[in-house]
Write a protein that holds these residues in place. Structure first.
Motif, PDB file in Angstrom:
ATOM      1  N   LYS A  38       0.870  -1.109   0.105  1.00 42.92           N
ATOM      2  CA  LYS A  38      -0.096   0.127   0.061  1.00 42.92           C
ATOM      3  C   LYS A  38       0.910   1.058   0.071  1.00 42.92           C
ATOM      4  O   LYS A  38       1.848   1.470   0.709  1.00 42.92           O
ATOM      5  N   SER A  39       0.535   2.188  -0.564  1.00 40.78           N
ATOM      6  CA  SER A  39       0.989   3.270  -0.725  1.00 40.78           C
ATOM      7  C   SER A  39       0.637   4.246   0.387  1.00 40.78           C
ATOM      8  O   SER A  39      -0.410   4.053   0.960  1.00 40.78           O
ATOM      9  N   ALA A  40       1.323   5.236   0.754  1.00 37.25           N
ATOM     10  CA  ALA A  40       1.232   6.014   1.986  1.00 37.25           C
ATOM     11  C   ALA A  40      -0.366   6.821   1.790  1.00 37.25           C
ATOM     12  O   ALA A  40      -1.170   6.648   2.836  1.00 37.25           O
ATOM     13  N   ASP A  41      -0.508   7.255   0.458  1.00 38.64           N
ATOM     14  CA  ASP A  41      -1.921   7.859   0.209  1.00 38.64           C
ATOM     15  C   ASP A  41      -2.933   6.786   0.382  1.00 38.64           C
ATOM     16  O   ASP A  41      -3.990   7.143   1.134  1.00 38.64           O
ATOM     17  N   GLU A  42      -2.766   5.653   0.033  1.00 34.59           N
ATOM     18  CA  GLU A  42      -3.971   4.763   0.071  1.00 34.59           C
ATOM     19  C   GLU A  42      -4.099   4.341   1.434  1.00 34.59           C
ATOM     20  O   GLU A  42      -5.228   4.069   2.114  1.00 34.59           O
ATOM     21  N   SER A  43      -2.907   4.349   2.297  1.00 35.58           N
ATOM     22  CA  SER A  43      -3.080   3.808   3.720  1.00 35.58           C
ATOM     23  C   SER A  43      -3.629   4.872   4.294  1.00 35.58           C
ATOM     24  O   SER A  43      -4.465   4.627   5.571  1.00 35.58           O
ATOM     25  N   LEU A  44      -3.490   6.329   4.270  1.00 31.86           N
ATOM     26  CA  LEU A  44      -4.168   7.225   4.834  1.00 31.86           C
ATOM     27  C   LEU A  44      -5.905   7.054   4.503  1.00 31.86           C
ATOM     28  O   LEU A  44      -6.556   7.279   5.641  1.00 31.86           O
ATOM     29  N   VAL A  45      -6.155   7.096   3.408  1.00 29.54           N
ATOM     30  CA  VAL A  45      -7.473   7.185   3.092  1.00 29.54           C
ATOM     31  C   VAL A  45      -8.124   5.913   3.442  1.00 29.54           C
ATOM     32  O   VAL A  45      -9.254   6.037   4.107  1.00 29.54           O
ATOM     33  N   THR A  46      -7.804   4.705   3.459  1.00 25.37           N
ATOM     34  CA  THR A  46      -8.397   3.631   3.713  1.00 25.37           C
ATOM     35  C   THR A  46      -8.142   2.884   5.152  1.00 25.37           C
ATOM     36  O   THR A  46      -9.034   2.009   5.588  1.00 25.37           O
ATOM     37  N   GLU A  47      -7.492   3.573   6.038  1.00 29.49           N
ATOM     38  CA  GLU A  47      -7.080   2.989   7.208  1.00 29.49           C
ATOM     39  C   GLU A  47      -6.493   4.075   8.352  1.00 29.49           C
ATOM     40  O   GLU A  47      -7.667   4.251   9.009  1.00 29.49           O
ATOM     41  N   VAL A  48      -5.779   4.617   8.198  1.00 33.22           N
ATOM     42  CA  VAL A  48      -5.253   5.466   9.239  1.00 33.22           C
ATOM     43  C   VAL A  48      -6.226   6.684   9.232  1.00 33.22           C
ATOM     44  O   VAL A  48      -6.619   6.978  10.502  1.00 33.22           O
ATOM     45  N   GLY A  49      -6.590   7.265   7.987  1.00 30.45           N
ATOM     46  CA  GLY A  49      -7.635   8.398   8.350  1.00 30.45           C
ATOM     47  C   GLY A  49      -8.930   7.815   8.843  1.00 30.45           C
ATOM     48  O   GLY A  49      -9.524   8.733   9.652  1.00 30.45           O
ATOM     49  N   LEU A  50      -9.236   6.882   8.439  1.00 28.38           N
ATOM     50  CA  LEU A  50     -10.590   6.544   8.757  1.00 28.38           C
ATOM     51  C   LEU A  50     -10.703   6.161  10.486  1.00 28.38           C
ATOM     52  O   LEU A  50     -11.588   6.572  11.062  1.00 28.38           O
ATOM     53  N   LEU A  51      -9.682   5.361  10.763  1.00 27.55           N
ATOM     54  CA  LEU A  51      -9.325   5.523  12.284  1.00 27.55           C
ATOM     55  C   LEU A  51      -9.546   6.666  12.877  1.00 27.55           C
ATOM     56  O   LEU A  51     -10.101   6.810  14.031  1.00 27.55           O
ATOM     57  N   GLN A  52      -8.764   7.605  12.494  1.00 24.44           N
ATOM     58  CA  GLN A  52      -8.576   9.012  13.143  1.00 24.44           C
ATOM     59  C   GLN A  52     -10.061   9.550  13.297  1.00 24.44           C
ATOM     60  O   GLN A  52     -10.376  10.112  14.262  1.00 24.44           O
ATOM     61  N   ARG A  53     -10.706   9.560  12.188  1.00 17.90           N
ATOM     62  CA  ARG A  53     -11.874  10.230  12.256  1.00 17.90           C
ATOM     63  C   ARG A  53     -13.068   9.536  13.298  1.00 17.90           C
ATOM     64  O   ARG A  53     -13.768   9.990  13.990  1.00 17.90           O
ATOM     65  N   GLU A  54     -12.863   8.111  13.111  1.00 17.25           N
ATOM     66  CA  GLU A  54     -13.713   7.304  14.207  1.00 17.25           C
ATOM     67  C   GLU A  54     -13.660   7.637  15.531  1.00 17.25           C
ATOM     68  O   GLU A  54     -14.336   7.788  16.378  1.00 17.25           O
ATOM     69  N   VAL A  55     -12.195   7.628  15.996  1.00 17.62           N
ATOM     70  CA  VAL A  55     -11.960   7.850  17.548  1.00 17.62           C
ATOM     71  C   VAL A  55     -12.307   9.300  17.548  1.00 17.62           C
ATOM     72  O   VAL A  55     -12.635   9.572  18.747  1.00 17.62           O
ATOM     73  N   ALA A  56     -12.093  10.243  16.820  1.00 15.49           N
ATOM     74  CA  ALA A  56     -12.412  11.620  17.238  1.00 15.49           C
ATOM     75  C   ALA A  56     -14.190  11.637  17.325  1.00 15.49           C
ATOM     76  O   ALA A  56     -14.725  12.498  18.240  1.00 15.49           O
ATOM     77  N   HIS A  57     -14.960  11.134  16.415  1.00 14.84           N
ATOM     78  CA  HIS A  57     -16.260  10.903  16.373  1.00 14.84           C
ATOM     79  C   HIS A  57     -16.787  10.592  17.837  1.00 14.84           C
ATOM     80  O   HIS A  57     -17.452  10.946  18.408  1.00 14.84           O
ATOM     81  N   THR A  58     -15.951   9.307  18.175  1.00 15.18           N
ATOM     82  CA  THR A  58     -16.328   8.600  19.409  1.00 15.18           C
ATOM     83  C   THR A  58     -15.929   9.568  20.739  1.00 15.18           C
ATOM     84  O   THR A  58     -16.883   9.419  21.631  1.00 15.18           O
ATOM     85  N   ARG A  59     -14.918   9.970  20.770  1.00 14.17           N
ATOM     86  CA  ARG A  59     -14.338  10.916  21.856  1.00 14.17           C
ATOM     87  C   ARG A  59     -15.536  12.127  22.203  1.00 14.17           C
ATOM     88  O   ARG A  59     -15.641  12.265  23.166  1.00 14.17           O
ATOM     89  N   ARG A  60     -15.812  12.730  20.878  1.00 14.78           N
ATOM     90  CA  ARG A  60     -16.840  13.912  21.315  1.00 14.78           C
ATOM     91  C   ARG A  60     -18.201  13.517  21.678  1.00 14.78           C
ATOM     92  O   ARG A  60     -18.663  14.260  22.515  1.00 14.78           O
ATOM     93  N   ARG A  61     -18.598  12.318  21.374  1.00 10.15           N
ATOM     94  CA  ARG A  61     -20.098  11.883  21.667  1.00 10.15           C
ATOM     95  C   ARG A  61     -20.165  10.968  22.687  1.00 10.15           C
ATOM     96  O   ARG A  61     -21.260  10.672  23.116  1.00 10.15           O
ATOM     97  N   LEU A  62     -19.075  10.323  23.336  1.00  7.40           N
ATOM     98  CA  LEU A  62     -19.350   9.233  24.191  1.00  7.40           C
ATOM     99  C   LEU A  62     -20.237   9.642  25.503  1.00  7.40           C
ATOM    100  O   LEU A  62     -20.852   8.734  25.981  1.00  7.40           O
ATOM    101  N   ARG A  63     -19.700  10.599  26.125  1.00  8.25           N
ATOM    102  CA  ARG A  63     -20.520  11.061  27.274  1.00  8.25           C
ATOM    103  C   ARG A  63     -22.156  11.048  27.077  1.00  8.25           C
ATOM    104  O   ARG A  63     -22.767  10.573  27.814  1.00  8.25           O
ATOM    105  N   GLY A  64     -22.391  11.666  26.117  1.00  5.21           N
ATOM    106  CA  GLY A  64     -23.944  11.729  25.661  1.00  5.21           C
ATOM    107  C   GLY A  64     -24.485  10.374  25.531  1.00  5.21           C
ATOM    108  O   GLY A  64     -25.558   9.951  25.669  1.00  5.21           O
TER     109      GLY A  64
END
Length: 467
Positions: free
Chosen positions: A64-90
């Protein structure tokens, strides 16, 4: 050391890991919201600070290129962590429920409680994303977790094993590496949830093992994900999007388009457009393009190479076994008896199957195994027929794969394509038990209305409450 002794040693080792995590969970270490937030923050830091290390591991395993790794793995995880962190208390607040008249006065609600010690078995095709995305749900729920990365992606497995204990609380999370023997030893243990992503064959093994302990399972599987394209679609856009969804990760994606259904006229117009889209993405020599992923192993390469049919190849078809690469390939005039239609392709080969009409296409999908994903490029007026006339884990109208990027909708299969779902809040609920709470004061004691002796007055009152 004999094979039997080695097997006993592996089982003892994993048993000790599970016992240690269970002791942590029993002490309540994982339950405070502050602890969960801290673990999510630590995971976010890992993804940011170790990005280059993660990219290198994915490059080593799948090319995998760095670009594809960002789009399909690392970037998705970063967004998911942020989404969960912001909303977990509620998400964790009690959810009130309406109390019927016979139970009043009183209050009712549900709360999410941690399941306990969970097992996450990850596949090789997205070895980082599909190991850590379920882990986000386990962290959010307040569970302890064992992560078993795929041995077929050894560089990523080693990287996960090295980094997770450095960032997350090692009292609650463990990475266990190994082959099928290690996975079997893990499945001998009692877990409170097994989360498995992979193929149907191993899923049956997982379910049988889980049944011994009456352990719930989440199974994220796959199958043949069809695409229907009709004459009303913008064929240039459809070809670009299908090509992107199909040949990302060299087609080794559980929700990648597996085959295209189209009338002969549409198929003849679509095939050259798919070939052109492949050239735009990977050039005239995709086998030498660093942006194009490789097949994970020789065994998988040989299986895919056996599905190629020169007589039906409209474009592509080239292969390089030492490099473990097969060109983006379009097959036309494909029938149900062809080998490529007898199994999930899970590679860069895209067959086009001709149908007489949209109705035939709908009936074909409805009569087959329920797919993990279905993609439809057609007029707006046809969408209801596809939605109500077929069953699938998801439907993408006008685009493949992007349902994965929407945390507000569940990701999961139905029937042979899986059971259970996750992403966003559903990752939290997948790793939690929804516990019912009922509170009723002792005065007035209306429970007496429900107990003998049943006088005429009680009967009239009950008739009013239940009528």
């Amino acid at each position: 050391m004999s094979a039997e002794q080695a097997e006993d040693l592996v089982e003892q080792r994993v048993g000790e890991v599970v016992d240690r995590l269970r002791a942590t969970h029993r002490r309540g270490v994982t339950k405070p919201l502050a602890w969960r937030h801290a673990q999510l923050d630590a995971l976010a830091a890992l993804l940011l600070e170790q990005r280059d290390t993660l990219y290198a591991a994915l490059k080593a395993d799948l090319g995998k290129s760095a670009d594809e790794s960002l789009v399909t793995e690392v970037g998705l995880l970063q967004r998911e962590v942020a989404h969960t962190r912001r909303r977990l208390r509620g998400w964790l607040r009690p959810s009130p429920a309406v109390v019927p008249l016979p139970v009043q006065p009183g209050t009712a609600a549900t709360v999410l409680e941690p399941l306990g010690v969970t097992l996450i078995i990850a596949p090789w095709n997205y070895p980082l994303l599909l190991a850590l995305s379920p882990l986000i749900g386990a962290i959010a729920a307040g569970d302890a977790a064992v992560v078993k990365p795929s041995e077929l992606a050894p560089a990523t497995s080693r990287t996960i094993a090295d980094l997770l204990p450095r960032y997350l609380d090692a009292r609650a999370f463990a990475v266990v590496q190994g082959d099928a023997e290690t996975t079997s030893a893990l499945l001998e243990q009692r877990f409170d949830l097994v989360f498995y992503t992979g193929g149907e064959h191993v899923a049956r093994i997982v379910m049988r093992a889980a049944a011994e302990h009456l352990t719930p399972v989440v199974l994220e599987l796959g199958g043949k994900c069809p695409v229907y394209v009709d004459e009303s679609a913008d064929l240039d856009v459809a070809a670009d999007r299908i090509a992107w969804g199909k040949w990302m990760n060299a087609g080794q994606t559980c929700v990648a388009p597996d085959h295209v259904l189209a009338t002969r006229r549409t198929a003849e117009a679509l095939a050259p457009r798919l070939a052109a889209a492949a050239r735009r993405m990977f050039g005239d020599d995709p086998l030498r393009n660093d942006a194009y992923c490789r097949i994970v192993s020789e065994r998988h390469f040989d299986r895919l190479h056996g599905l190629l049919d020169p007589a039906k190849t409209a474009s592509g078809g080239g292969a390089d076994r030492p490099a473990l690469r097969i060109e983006p390939t379009v097959l036309t005039r494909v029938g149900d008896a062809d080998p490529v239609m007898q199994q999930e392709v899970f590679g860069p080969i895209l067959p086009i199957v001709e149908v007489a009409s949209e109705r035939e296409a709908i009936e074909r999908v409805a009569d087959g195994p329920k797919p993990l994903a279905l993609y439809v490029f057609t007029r707006r007026s046809s969408r209801r027929a596809w939605t109500t006339g077929t069953s699938s884990g998801s439907i993408g109208f006008g685009v493949p794969l992007l349902q994965l990027a929407v945390p507000g909708i569940p990701f999961g299969g139905v029937g042979a394509s899986g059971m259970g779902a996750y992403h966003g809040r559903r990752s939290l609920t997948a790793f939690s038990h929804e516990k019912a709470l009922l509170t009723k004061p002792t005065r007035p004691d209306t429970v007496r209305l429900l107990s003998p002796p049943f006088t005429e007055l009680k009967r009239r009152v009950l008739a009013r409450f239940t009528g």
